[in-house]
Design an enzyme around this catalytic site. Structure first.
Site, short mmCIF file in Angstrom:
data_model
loop_
_atom_site.label_atom_id
_atom_site.label_comp_id
_atom_site.label_asym_id
_atom_site.label_seq_id
_atom_site.Cartn_x
_atom_site.Cartn_y
_atom_site.Cartn_z
N GLN A 148 139.87 56.79 -60.53
CA GLN A 148 140.97 55.97 -60.04
C GLN A 148 141.02 54.61 -60.71
O GLN A 148 142.09 54.11 -61.05
CB GLN A 148 140.85 55.81 -58.52
CG GLN A 148 141.96 54.98 -57.91
CD GLN A 148 141.86 54.92 -56.41
OE1 GLN A 148 141.50 55.89 -55.76
NE2 GLN A 148 142.17 53.76 -55.84
N CYS A 155 136.20 64.89 -53.72
CA CYS A 155 134.81 64.99 -54.14
C CYS A 155 133.90 64.27 -53.14
O CYS A 155 132.73 64.63 -52.99
CB CYS A 155 134.60 64.44 -55.55
SG CYS A 155 135.15 62.75 -55.78
N CYS A 198 139.00 64.39 -60.46
CA CYS A 198 137.81 63.57 -60.68
C CYS A 198 137.03 64.10 -61.89
O CYS A 198 136.73 65.30 -61.96
CB CYS A 198 136.95 63.61 -59.43
SG CYS A 198 135.28 63.00 -59.65
N GLU A 199 136.72 63.22 -62.81
CA GLU A 199 136.00 63.65 -64.00
C GLU A 199 134.53 63.96 -63.72
O GLU A 199 133.86 64.56 -64.53
CB GLU A 199 136.11 62.61 -65.11
CG GLU A 199 135.42 61.31 -64.86
CD GLU A 199 135.63 60.30 -65.97
OE1 GLU A 199 134.72 59.50 -66.18
OE2 GLU A 199 136.70 60.31 -66.62
N HIS A 200 134.03 63.55 -62.56
CA HIS A 200 132.63 63.80 -62.24
C HIS A 200 132.41 65.17 -61.59
O HIS A 200 131.38 65.80 -61.82
CB HIS A 200 132.09 62.70 -61.30
CG HIS A 200 132.20 61.35 -61.89
ND1 HIS A 200 132.80 60.30 -61.23
CD2 HIS A 200 131.82 60.86 -63.09
CE1 HIS A 200 132.77 59.23 -61.98
NE2 HIS A 200 132.18 59.53 -63.12
N HIS A 201 133.36 65.62 -60.76
CA HIS A 201 133.18 66.87 -60.03
C HIS A 201 134.32 67.86 -60.23
O HIS A 201 134.29 68.96 -59.68
CB HIS A 201 133.05 66.59 -58.52
CG HIS A 201 131.94 65.65 -58.21
ND1 HIS A 201 132.15 64.31 -57.96
CD2 HIS A 201 130.60 65.84 -58.15
CE1 HIS A 201 130.99 63.72 -57.73
NE2 HIS A 201 130.03 64.62 -57.85
N HIS A 204 139.64 60.91 -52.06
CA HIS A 204 138.88 61.68 -53.04
C HIS A 204 138.19 62.87 -52.38
O HIS A 204 137.29 62.69 -51.56
CB HIS A 204 137.84 60.76 -53.70
CG HIS A 204 138.47 59.63 -54.46
ND1 HIS A 204 138.43 59.56 -55.82
CD2 HIS A 204 139.19 58.55 -54.05
CE1 HIS A 204 139.08 58.48 -56.23
NE2 HIS A 204 139.56 57.86 -55.17
#
Length: 179
Positions: A113, A142, A72-75, A140
């Site tokens: 995704q 995250c 995940c690019e956020h977490h 996910h």
């Protein structure tokens, strides 16, 4: 990727979270993470090789349950699942390994995704097929191990060409549901 720099950064992170990087269980962790990240993020240097095709035609080709693993690019936590790819050839078909490689190319990056789904569809459609549909189901970490802490799964889809027609979508869904 500069493995030596990654090792130094991981060592600093270990110290920052309050651990001792010289402790027995952590001594080799910076190297292990640098090695793992080389593999996990190999999609940036990947070539999907979709130009290799075979002369053949078919009404619809469906590849089911292609596994993917991504970050995940956020977490920067993992998410994973399966992707179904359906396409209608235009005189040439792809080997199934080529479809798997397209999925790996886009999943082995910092990613979401929805973008993997779109990128895979766009890459295949650009090869001149009559249509392509990509459906992904993912879990996910995250969301499971932080924040809302929920086991929900996510489904994303992308339709190109003839798969934008409702009747063709329905035929595809029947083909995929027949496991």
């Amino acid at each position: 990727m500069d493995k030596e720099r990654v090792k130094k950064l991981v060592r600093e992170l270990i110290i920052e979270i309050g651990e001792d990087p010289t402790r027995e269980g952590l001594k080799d962790t910076p190297r292990r993470i640098a090695d793992a990240y080389t593999e996990i993020f190999s999609g940036y240097d990947s070539d999907s090789e979709l130009s290799v095709q075979f002369s053949e035609d078919s009404e619809m080709v469906v590849a089911k349950n292609i596994q993917f693993y991504s970050m995940c690019e956020h977490h920067m936590l993992p998410f994973y699942g399966t992707i179904q790819i359906a396409y209608i050839p235009n005189g040439r078909v792809f080997g199934i390994s080529k479809l798997v490689r397209v999925v790996e190319k886009f999943s082995k990056r910092l990613q979401i995704q929805e973008r993997i789904t779109k990128n895979v569809a766009d890459e295949i459609y650009a090869q001149g097929v009559k249509g392509v549909a990509v459906m992904a189901e993912g879990e996910h970490l995250c969301m499971k191990m932080r924040g809302v802490r929920n086991d929900a799964q996510m489904t994303s889809s992308a339709f190109r060409g003839v798969f934008e027609d409702q009747k063709t979508k329905e035929e595809l869904l029947k083909a995929i549901q027949n496991k």
